[in-house]
Enzyme design. Structure first.
Site, mmCIF file in Angstrom:
data_model
loop_
_atom_site.group_PDB
_atom_site.id
_atom_site.type_symbol
_atom_site.label_atom_id
_atom_site.label_comp_id
_atom_site.label_asym_id
_atom_site.label_seq_id
_atom_site.Cartn_x
_atom_site.Cartn_y
_atom_site.Cartn_z
ATOM 1 C CG ASP A 115 -2.359 -2.543 -1.748
ATOM 2 O OD1 ASP A 115 -2.282 -1.188 -2.086
ATOM 3 O OD2 ASP A 115 -2.124 -2.895 -0.592
ATOM 4 C CD GLU A 116 -5.096 2.360 -2.118
ATOM 5 O OE1 GLU A 116 -6.439 2.636 -1.874
ATOM 6 O OE2 GLU A 116 -4.385 2.826 -1.202
#
Length: 410
Positions: A115-116
């Site tokens: 997610d990053e």
């Protein structure tokens, strides 16, 4: 001066900045996917995971709920929260879609987790405009294509870009130009510096050091005396925004790992062994699926007081074999048991390091060790075709093996 005023100054000064590193971080990722897919959950406190909180929406975080918190405590803090079971396949699909947007933006994408990621947009000015415009389009495209909010920090260094995205959450955008770097950074609490956990923060607070500005005012030697050589040097560099690391695209992992939060309940040696067995099985499958072999096995422990310890062993030969990895991990756990019994254990993890391509493994005597490799391959094939629960060890029957978290490719 407040952080918001610095943010306004940073945005105004961006016209002449050379901040080209973006840190893009999805907001409360698992919870946001659940809210996206079920309109009834939107703008309501959502907790993903029952026994241990895997993610909490910002509505739940407002009541003090945090990731990795025990489920009972989370429900006491937010009794009206809606608890949902995790859907890992949905999170994996959402992650893939978001990374497609990243890679459409720039070829220099360094994924940190599902997610990053860091994105380097140097050299894209003529075709894509300044970094602020690129970041705004990135946010809009993730929302349009994937339906998820994402926060972006933009700065000259990876460290400061990540700090900026943390300050800008949720669903924000913060650009920190070179002229405003230290003014922005020095206002923040020491906990914003990488590597400052509860133990290091306590050591700094005991000396009256609570802000990054106060860290920056100390000599490196003083910091080394306070928190140790490696941590002191790192804190001194980061407090002055010295971080020369470039964004590196598509690097193969130097290690792979998995961990399991245990909560506060004391676990018996047999229970800890079962947790370790499940972790080793997962890591062995990942290792072989990526055609990698490991030489170093590292056990990671977190105790009741949130302090941590690691124990590692390096094998004479690289291996892909689950029995070899498990025997090594069990030896490390047995050696750590006296410490665990004294201090309690809230998390156990394992990392496999010194990775290399499995094609480079040299066969050693006795050659019948290949039987173990054949067994691993057969079990992997069954699980790949029929699911991970199709075949399991007897010691794991009836036990909660935890959640297998989605990951970036190894």
């Amino acid at each position: 001066m407040s952080v918001s005023s610095v943010q306004a100054g940073c945005e105004h000064a961006f016209v002449s900045s050379q901040a080209t590193i973006l840190h893009a971080d999805l907001d409360a990722f698992f919870a946001s996917v659940e809210q996206r897919d079920d309109p009834a959950l939107r703008e309501r406190p959502v907790i993903v995971g029952g026994g241990v909180v895997l993610a909490a929406s910002y509505e739940a975080r407002a009541f003090g709920v945090r990731t990795a918190m025990g489920g009972h405590r989370a429900r006491r803090l937010c009794p009206h929260a809606i608890v949902v079971s995790p859907r890992m396949s949905a999170y994996s699909e959402a992650s893939k879609a978001v990374f497609e947007v990243f890679e459409d933006t720039t070829p220099l994408v360094e994924g940190l987790s599902i997610d990053e990621a860091f994105l380097d947009v140097r050299g894209l000015g003529r075709i894509s405009g300044p970094p602020r415009d690129i970041a705004e389009r990135l946010k809009a495209r993730v929302l349009e294509r994937v339906g998820l909010p994402i926060t972006v920090g933009v700065a000259r260094t990876k460290f400061l870009a990540k700090v900026a995205s943390g300050v800008a959450k949720p669903d924000g955008l913060l650009v920190v130009p070179p002229a405003g770097e230290l003014a922005f950074l020095h206002l923040l609490p020491v906990e914003r510096l990488w590597g400052v956990g509860p133990v290091t923060a306590r050591k700094l607070h005991e000396r009256g050091v609570t802000t990054v500005a106060e860290v920056a005012a100390l000599a490196e030697a003083t910091l080394v005396t306070m928190v140790g050589r490696a941590a002191g040097r790192q804190l001194h560099a980061l407090a002055h925004n010295r971080d020369p690391r470039p964004v590196k695209a598509r690097r193969r992992r130097r290690s792979i790992g998995s961990q399991r939060a245990l909560g506060r309940r004391r676990r018996s040696p047999a229970e800890l062994d079962a947790v370790l067995v499940a972790i080793v099985d997962r890591l062995g499958r990942r290792l072989r699926a990526a055609h990698r072999a490991c030489r170093t096995v590292m056990l990671r422990l977190r105790f009741d007081d949130f302090s941590r310890a690691t124990r590692s062993y390096t094998l004479a030969q690289a291996t892909t074999e689950t029995p070899t990895i498990l025997a090594t991990a069990r030896g490390l756990l047995a050696a750590a048991m006296p410490m665990i019994e004294r201090r309690g254990l809230t998390l156990i993890g394992l990392s496999l390091g010194n990775l290399q391509d499995d094609s480079a493994i040299q066969l050693v005597l006795p050659f019948d060790l290949r039987r173990a490799m054949a067994l691993d391959a057969a079990l992997d094939s069954v699980r790949e075709r029929y699911g991970t629960d199709a075949i399991t060890r007897a010691v794991l029957l009836g036990r909660d093996q935890g959640v297998s978290m989605p990951l970036l490719p190894d």
